[in-house]
Design a protein around this motif. Structure first.
Motif, PDB file in Angstrom:
ATOM      1  N   THR A 291      37.859  37.226  33.217  1.00 29.15           N
ATOM      2  CA  THR A 291      36.734  36.326  33.002  1.00 29.15           C
ATOM      3  C   THR A 291      35.790  36.372  34.192  1.00 29.15           C
ATOM      4  O   THR A 291      36.221  36.177  35.339  1.00 29.15           O
ATOM      5  CB  THR A 291      37.232  34.891  32.787  1.00 29.15           C
ATOM      6  N   ASP A 292      34.524  36.656  33.938  1.00 30.95           N
ATOM      7  CA  ASP A 292      33.478  36.592  34.966  1.00 30.95           C
ATOM      8  C   ASP A 292      33.784  37.463  36.171  1.00 30.95           C
ATOM      9  O   ASP A 292      33.643  37.036  37.330  1.00 30.95           O
ATOM     10  CB  ASP A 292      33.247  35.138  35.399  1.00 30.95           C
ATOM     11  N   VAL A 293      34.200  38.694  35.916  1.00 31.16           N
ATOM     12  CA  VAL A 293      34.443  39.647  36.995  1.00 31.16           C
ATOM     13  C   VAL A 293      34.037  41.033  36.503  1.00 31.16           C
ATOM     14  O   VAL A 293      34.338  41.409  35.364  1.00 31.16           O
ATOM     15  CB  VAL A 293      35.915  39.616  37.451  1.00 31.16           C
ATOM     16  N   ALA A 294      33.308  41.777  37.325  1.00 31.25           N
ATOM     17  CA  ALA A 294      32.866  43.116  36.951  1.00 31.25           C
ATOM     18  C   ALA A 294      34.053  44.072  36.886  1.00 31.25           C
ATOM     19  O   ALA A 294      35.071  43.881  37.576  1.00 31.25           O
ATOM     20  CB  ALA A 294      31.827  43.627  37.946  1.00 31.25           C
ATOM     21  N   LEU A 295      33.917  45.097  36.070  1.00 29.33           N
ATOM     22  CA  LEU A 295      34.999  46.065  35.870  1.00 29.33           C
ATOM     23  C   LEU A 295      35.438  46.715  37.183  1.00 29.33           C
ATOM     24  O   LEU A 295      36.609  47.049  37.355  1.00 29.33           O
ATOM     25  CB  LEU A 295      34.548  47.146  34.889  1.00 29.33           C
ATOM     26  N   TRP A 296      34.525  46.905  38.110  1.00 28.53           N
ATOM     27  CA  TRP A 296      34.798  47.627  39.350  1.00 28.53           C
ATOM     28  C   TRP A 296      35.122  46.690  40.530  1.00 28.53           C
ATOM     29  O   TRP A 296      35.389  47.154  41.624  1.00 28.53           O
ATOM     30  CB  TRP A 296      33.592  48.480  39.726  1.00 28.53           C
ATOM     31  N   GLN A 297      35.112  45.366  40.289  1.00 26.39           N
ATOM     32  CA  GLN A 297      35.303  44.421  41.386  1.00 26.39           C
ATOM     33  C   GLN A 297      36.785  44.217  41.687  1.00 26.39           C
ATOM     34  O   GLN A 297      37.591  43.963  40.793  1.00 26.39           O
ATOM     35  CB  GLN A 297      34.674  43.071  41.030  1.00 26.39           C
ATOM     36  N   LYS A 298      37.149  44.299  42.971  1.00 27.17           N
ATOM     37  CA  LYS A 298      38.524  43.996  43.381  1.00 27.17           C
ATOM     38  C   LYS A 298      38.695  42.479  43.424  1.00 27.17           C
ATOM     39  O   LYS A 298      38.124  41.792  44.272  1.00 27.17           O
ATOM     40  CB  LYS A 298      38.819  44.615  44.752  1.00 27.17           C
ATOM     41  N   ASP A 299      39.467  41.961  42.480  1.00 26.72           N
ATOM     42  CA  ASP A 299      39.688  40.531  42.367  1.00 26.72           C
ATOM     43  C   ASP A 299      41.002  40.334  41.627  1.00 26.72           C
ATOM     44  O   ASP A 299      41.311  41.089  40.688  1.00 26.72           O
ATOM     45  CB  ASP A 299      38.545  39.858  41.595  1.00 26.72           C
ATOM     46  N   PRO A 300      41.835  39.357  41.992  1.00 26.87           N
ATOM     47  CA  PRO A 300      43.104  39.152  41.293  1.00 26.87           C
ATOM     48  C   PRO A 300      42.938  38.920  39.795  1.00 26.87           C
ATOM     49  O   PRO A 300      43.857  39.214  39.019  1.00 26.87           O
ATOM     50  CB  PRO A 300      43.696  37.920  41.983  1.00 26.87           C
ATOM     51  N   GLY A 301      41.802  38.401  39.393  1.00 26.79           N
ATOM     52  CA  GLY A 301      41.571  38.149  37.973  1.00 26.79           C
ATOM     53  C   GLY A 301      41.131  39.364  37.199  1.00 26.79           C
ATOM     54  O   GLY A 301      41.032  39.299  35.960  1.00 26.79           O
TER      55      GLY A 301
END
Length: 480
Positions: A291-301
């Motif tokens: 949810t609300d995170v770009a495909l290439w973004q490093k994020d736990p979600g």
């Protein structure tokens, strides 16, 4: 006699001069009509004199579609069909009436080609103003928070300038595969409530710009009529499927947003299927990257995330239930890795009155009260307590149509941000609003409203100094 003779002598010449004058006038008018700017002005002028809603002729045939007639009139209501997100209406041909920009294009030299292509370009501008009892801006300008979108009190705001380029597939027919797409662009204050981490997000997360740009919907539709009564496959970035409300102004029943909607899932990117089983049941299933995170973004979600929604519509077209699990993965603490179970029941009393009630429960696991290397930013606020972070709410909208082009809305809600993971205050809230939506003509919408918010366990309004907040607001939408 001399005057009479002179007149007779020049009669043939007058005919010739008049003919030349008429030809020049016609040619000038045609040239003017072929100038795009003039056609656009003409379209606006015509639509400003056209009623938003005209009752259909009792002898006219209903619009062609292989599902029951739309239960609501739109306009003045935002949508004519029962609530469902992430898909065109399966069974409807998707014939969108043109707004002024497309009317000007259709009137041009390639107008018929544009019509055959089914591609449309349109949008709107939405301005708003508000006055509020919250005036303590010494700690920060967002004294209306957690009311959103108009965070800043006693201001005039440019909320959203929106451009759509889209093609809606014909999902009424069943003899061939069809396709569609939408590209959207949004500029204004409201971009803050659409941003995905890693996609245009520095405007907000690093610079805290109040005005910015986002593309909340970029997707491709594939319609497959061979599956049951039709399947739509949507690939790309979408507005999350559930909720009575949406980020885009014309899709809402009031000018402001509920607290419940202000802090749930906004957008998702992935593959989403909608399958119409029969005239009662529709099933949606999809997979996204969170949810609300770009495909290439490093994020736990940023991880494989499922969604399953089911819509039931009564055969008599008086009730609809739309419910499911909008986002499920391991629930690890991330930018906005919300797990969400949600459902809406909509009941139509008659052609003038209907009501929609939504309940939701959301959570994240092992949340932190401060930024971390993996989660330096939060969509919402960092909580006041770490660990399991639940939130829940219930919301009702009831609409009363008061004229062919206007309706009155009552909104009541209760929302509990248990550990403050969304608003920064561990408290329950209630909110009560009344408003009117009025279309004075085909392209203008006015929505004045009055609102009262209350926080129960701690002071949450006016930068944390008051438990109560009264506000009056109005937005002004101009379609093009």
């Amino acid at each position: 006699m001399r005057i009479h003779n002179v007149g007779r002598a020049w009669r043939g010449g007058s005919r010739c001069a008049c003919a030349i004058f008429v030809l020049i006038t016609i040619a000038g008018a045609q040239a003017e009509d072929n100038w795009f700017g003039q056609r656009l002005l003409n379209a606006f002028a015509q639509d400003l004199q056209t009623p938003a809603y005209t009752a259909p002729d009792v002898n006219a045939s209903p619009p062609p579609r292989r599902i029951p007639p739309a239960p609501f009139d739109s306009p003045p209501f935002p949508s004519g069909d029962w609530q469902i997100g992430g898909t065109p209406i399966i069974g409807d041909p998707g014939n969108l009436a043109p707004w002024p920009l497309m009317e000007a294009i259709y009137a041009g030299p390639n107008g018929e080609r544009w019509k055959r292509s089914r591609v449309q370009i349109y949008g709107w501008e939405d301005f708003s103003w508000n006055v509020s009892t919250s005036t303590n801006t010494s700690r920060g300008p967002n004294a209306n928070f957690p009311l959103i979108y108009d965070l800043r009190p006693n201001r005039f705001e440019q909320n959203q300038f929106v451009l759509y380029i889209e093609r809606i597939p014909d999902e009424s027919q069943t003899d061939h595969i069809d396709w569609g797409f939408r590209l959207s662009g949004v500029y204004g204050l409201d971009y803050r409530f659409m941003i995905s981490r890693g996609l245009f997000s520095d405007q907000l997360l690093r610079h805290n710009n109040y005005y910015g740009f986002d593309m909340p919907m970029v997707y491709f539709d594939l319609y497959l009529p061979q599956f049951f009564q039709g399947m739509n496959v949507r690939i790309g970035r979408i507005i999350s499927e559930p909720d009575i409300e949406a980020q885009l102004a014309p899709n809402n029943l009031m000018s402001s947003h509920s607290l419940v909607y202000g802090f749930d899932n906004y957008t998702q990117t992935g593959i989403f299927t909608t399958t119409k089983i029969d005239n009662e049941w529709t099933i949606q299933a999809g997979i996204s990257n969170g949810t609300d995170v770009a495909l290439w973004q490093k994020d736990p979600g940023n991880q494989p995330t499922g969604t399953v929604m089911i819509q039931w519509t009564a055969l008599k077209q008086q009730d609809s239930i739309y419910a499911g699990d909008n986002a499920f993965n391991n629930g690890e603490f991330g930018y906005n890795n919300l797990q969400q179970i949600v459902g809406t029941w909509t009941h139509k009393f008659n052609d003038k009155i209907y009501t929609a009630t939504e309940g939701l429960y959301m959570w994240m696991n092992d949340v932190k009260t401060h930024p971390t290397d993996a989660v330096p930013f939060q969509s919402g606020s960092f909580p006041v307590k770490s660990g399991y972070a639940p939130e829940w709410g219930i919301l009702n909208y009831t609409m009363f149509r008061i004229s062919p082009t206007a309706f009155f809305t009552v909104r009541n809600e209760f929302y509990n941000d248990t550990v403050g993971s969304r608003t920064g205050h561990a408290t329950a809230y209630s909110e009560h609003s009344v408003g009117v939506t009025w279309w004075p003509d085909k392209i203008v919408t006015l929505r004045p409203e009055l609102r009262f918010d209350h926080s129960y366990d701690t002071a949450a309004f006016d930068n944390g100094t008051r438990r109560n907040q009264f506000s009056a607001s109005m937005d002004f939408i101009i379609h093009y």
